[in-house]
Scaffold this motif. Structure first.
Motif, short mmCIF file in Angstrom:
data_model
loop_
_atom_site.label_atom_id
_atom_site.label_comp_id
_atom_site.label_asym_id
_atom_site.label_seq_id
_atom_site.Cartn_x
_atom_site.Cartn_y
_atom_site.Cartn_z
N ARG A 40 0.87 -1.18 0.00
CA ARG A 40 0.00 0.00 0.00
C ARG A 40 0.91 1.22 0.00
O ARG A 40 1.66 1.45 0.94
N THR A 44 -0.43 7.54 -2.34
CA THR A 44 -1.70 7.42 -3.06
C THR A 44 -2.73 6.56 -2.34
O THR A 44 -3.89 6.55 -2.74
N ARG A 46 -3.04 3.54 -2.67
CA ARG A 46 -3.41 2.45 -3.56
C ARG A 46 -2.58 1.22 -3.24
O ARG A 46 -1.45 1.33 -2.77
N SER A 48 -0.86 -2.41 -4.73
CA SER A 48 -0.39 -3.04 -5.96
C SER A 48 0.55 -4.18 -5.62
O SER A 48 1.03 -4.29 -4.49
#
Length: 63
Positions: A40, A44, A46, A48
């Motif tokens: 994480r 951001t 986010r 991935s």
């Protein structure tokens, strides 16, 4: 490179204007702690799948 959930990744910006990035490891795909890692990103939020390169280092969490 070996890691566990909770460790932090630092990816240094090695090219021109690439900024330094940081992420928390939220998942480890292999039992021995080898890459790839589910991360994480702090900038951001986010998640991935990440394959670390030579510009990556791991800061171990309190184990």
């Amino acid at each position: 490179m070996k890691a566990i959930v909770g460790d932090r990744l630092i990816v240094e910006g090695t090219y021109g204007g690439n900024p330094r990035r940081e992420a928390f490891i939220v998942g480890v795909e292999h039992a021995d702690g080898s890459p790839p890692y589910r991360v994480r990103w702090l900038d951001t939020e986010r998640e991935s799948l990440f394959f670390p390169g030579p510009d990556t280092r791991i800061l171990e969490s309190a184990r």
